[in-house]
Design a protein around this motif. Sequence first.
Motif, mmCIF file in Angstrom:
data_model
loop_
_atom_site.group_PDB
_atom_site.id
_atom_site.type_symbol
_atom_site.label_atom_id
_atom_site.label_comp_id
_atom_site.label_asym_id
_atom_site.label_seq_id
_atom_site.Cartn_x
_atom_site.Cartn_y
_atom_site.Cartn_z
ATOM 1 N N SER A 1 0.808 -1.223 0.000
ATOM 2 C CA SER A 1 0.000 0.000 0.000
ATOM 3 C C SER A 1 0.840 1.272 0.000
ATOM 4 C CB SER A 1 -0.933 0.009 1.227
ATOM 5 O OG SER A 1 -1.860 -1.061 1.158
ATOM 6 N N LEU A 2 2.163 1.138 -0.025
ATOM 7 C CA LEU A 2 3.025 2.319 0.060
ATOM 8 C C LEU A 2 2.815 3.269 -1.112
ATOM 9 C CD1 LEU A 2 6.403 0.767 1.311
ATOM 10 C CD2 LEU A 2 4.674 1.995 2.642
ATOM 11 N N ARG A 3 2.664 2.726 -2.303
ATOM 12 C CA ARG A 3 2.472 3.594 -3.478
ATOM 13 C C ARG A 3 1.217 4.449 -3.315
ATOM 14 N NH1 ARG A 3 1.085 1.755 -9.761
ATOM 15 N NH2 ARG A 3 0.422 3.837 -10.436
ATOM 16 N N GLN A 4 0.127 3.812 -2.913
ATOM 17 C CA GLN A 4 -1.134 4.527 -2.737
ATOM 18 C C GLN A 4 -0.990 5.677 -1.740
ATOM 19 O OE1 GLN A 4 -4.238 2.071 -1.128
ATOM 20 N NE2 GLN A 4 -5.689 3.757 -0.890
ATOM 21 N N PHE A 5 -0.417 5.378 -0.577
ATOM 22 C CA PHE A 5 -0.304 6.383 0.464
ATOM 23 C C PHE A 5 0.728 7.456 0.109
ATOM 24 C CE2 PHE A 5 -1.664 2.840 3.567
ATOM 25 C CZ PHE A 5 -3.001 3.102 3.307
ATOM 26 N N ALA A 6 1.782 7.068 -0.589
ATOM 27 C CA ALA A 6 2.795 8.040 -0.992
ATOM 28 C C ALA A 6 2.223 9.001 -2.024
ATOM 29 C CB ALA A 6 4.019 7.324 -1.550
ATOM 30 N N GLU A 7 1.529 8.474 -3.018
ATOM 31 C CA GLU A 7 0.970 9.320 -4.073
ATOM 32 C C GLU A 7 -0.115 10.247 -3.543
ATOM 33 O OE1 GLU A 7 1.768 6.452 -7.978
ATOM 34 O OE2 GLU A 7 -0.258 6.585 -7.133
ATOM 35 N N ASN A 8 -0.761 9.844 -2.448
ATOM 36 C CA ASN A 8 -1.799 10.693 -1.849
ATOM 37 C C ASN A 8 -1.255 11.648 -0.796
ATOM 38 O OD1 ASN A 8 -3.929 9.649 -3.367
ATOM 39 N ND2 ASN A 8 -4.239 7.947 -1.965
ATOM 40 N N PRO B 1 -2.158 1.570 -7.420
ATOM 41 C CA PRO B 1 -2.693 2.850 -6.923
ATOM 42 C C PRO B 1 -3.570 2.712 -5.694
ATOM 43 C CG PRO B 1 -2.877 2.719 -9.313
ATOM 44 C CD PRO B 1 -2.451 1.362 -8.841
ATOM 45 N N SER B 2 -4.332 1.619 -5.610
ATOM 46 C CA SER B 2 -5.155 1.357 -4.419
ATOM 47 C C SER B 2 -5.238 -0.154 -4.217
ATOM 48 C CB SER B 2 -6.568 1.933 -4.578
ATOM 49 O OG SER B 2 -7.413 1.493 -3.514
ATOM 50 N N TRP B 3 -4.545 -0.646 -3.190
ATOM 51 C CA TRP B 3 -4.537 -2.084 -2.958
ATOM 52 C C TRP B 3 -5.932 -2.612 -2.676
ATOM 53 C CZ3 TRP B 3 -1.518 -6.184 -3.691
ATOM 54 C CH2 TRP B 3 -1.910 -7.384 -3.098
ATOM 55 N N ASP B 4 -6.716 -1.912 -1.872
ATOM 56 C CA ASP B 4 -8.043 -2.394 -1.505
ATOM 57 C C ASP B 4 -8.930 -2.570 -2.738
ATOM 58 O OD1 ASP B 4 -7.318 -2.447 1.123
ATOM 59 O OD2 ASP B 4 -8.379 -0.620 1.692
#
Length: 421
Positions: free
Chosen positions: A119-126, A385-388
Amino acid sequence: MKRSKKTLLALLSVFVLFLSACGSSNKQSEENTSQDSGKTEEKSDTTSSEEVVLNILVPGYDTGYLKPELDSIIPNFEKENPNIKVQVVSAGWDELNSKIIQLHQANKACDVMFVGSRSLRQFAENGILEDLTGYVTDEQKENYIESVFATGKVNDKQYGIPMAFSSRGLFYRSDLIKNPPTNWDELLQVSKEQTSGNRKGFAIPTDITSGTDEILNFIYQNGGKIVDENGNFVINSKKNIETLEYLKKLVDYIPDPVSTARDDQAQLFINDNLAMFISGGWETPTLDENVKNSPYSVAMLPDGKQKAVTLVTDSYTIDSTSEHKEEAYKFIEFMGKLENQKLITASHGWFPVLKAEADNEIYKSEVNKPMYEMIQYGIPEPQVPSWDDFNKSFTIAVQKTLTGEMTAEESLNECQQEVSK
C-alpha cells in the motif's frame, strides 16, 4: 445487512474514539505551538522536559497481533527516551487502509503506522506518508537485507522501513504423499489422487484478507505480473489468463474457493479434509500440536514456467502530518535493533529482515529450509494505486473463474476495466 440505529450510534462512537486516540499527539503539538511558536525544533528534542506522546497504529493489536512483542519492547524504548511515551492504537486488518486515509484527512493521523508494503504507493501518491529517504543513514541501511529493504521504496524513495517478511512453502501430509509435486502438472495429478471422500487434495483460498498473495504465487510462476514497468495494470495479459485457466483445472480437487480463507487451511488439514496447501511459517505451531494425527512436511512451491514466490513485507511508516517525526523515526530505529527485530521475526515464523538474523539455525530446519530457499525466487507484491480496490476486484475475478460464472479471460477483462477507471 441492515443495522439498527443503536448499532450505528455505537459504531460511530467507536470511530470517534479511534479518531481521538490517533489525534491526541497532534493536538498536543498544536497546543505547544500556540504556547511557544517558532520553536518547532525544540519540540523534537527529547532532552527537553516536555513529554511527547507517539501514537502507533498497529493492525490487529487488540486481538493479539504483535501484542506480546510490543508490550515487551515499548517499555525499553520509553526507558531509553524518558520524554517519549508510546500509545498503541489498534485497527482491524480489513479496515486498516481506509482508517489511515480517514484519519489523515481528519488531521487525526497516528505518528507511526504499521502497513503492508503493497500500500506504500497509494499512500505516498496521496501525500499521506513522509519520505524517509533523508532519515536513513548508510549504517542503518547496511544492516538490512537489500532486497527486503527495497520493498519499502516507491519511485526510488524510501517510504517504509520493513518490519516483517514472509515466504511460502507447500505443506503436505507426509503420511499420504511420499513425493510432493515439483511442478504444475504434478500438482494437478497429486491433487486428483488425494481427493477422496471428505478430503480435498489442494486448496485455493480467495479471501479478501489473504487470498490474493497466494494467487500471485501462480501469476508469478507463469511469468505474469499485475502492473508493468510504468505502474500500469496488465491484469488481463495472456499469461495471467493462462494462470487462471490452469487453476480452473483444480476446481474439482479443492474446497469451495469462495468460502475458503487462507486461515481455514491448517484446520482443514488437521481434520483430514485437506492434503496440501500453500502458506507460511505461522502455520507450524498449530500443525505441530496435531502432528501425531496429521504428520506433515514442507516442500518448495511447484514450478510453473519458472520458480517464483510472492514476497510479502510490512513496513513502519510515518504520517506526513505528524508533529513528532524525529521521535517517530527514533522509535522505528529502536524497533530495528537486532534484539528487537528478532522478537518480531520470531513471532509469526517470519524470515530475516536484517542480515544479522540470517545466520539463525532455525532457517535450516526441515520445515523452514524449503521456504527459505524459495526467497531467491521471490517477487514482491505489486505496487498499485489502491490495494483495496485491486484486491477486491482481483479476488472476485478469480472466484468468478473458479465457479464458472465467467471464463478466465472475461473475469480478468472485467477486473482490468474496474481497476483502470
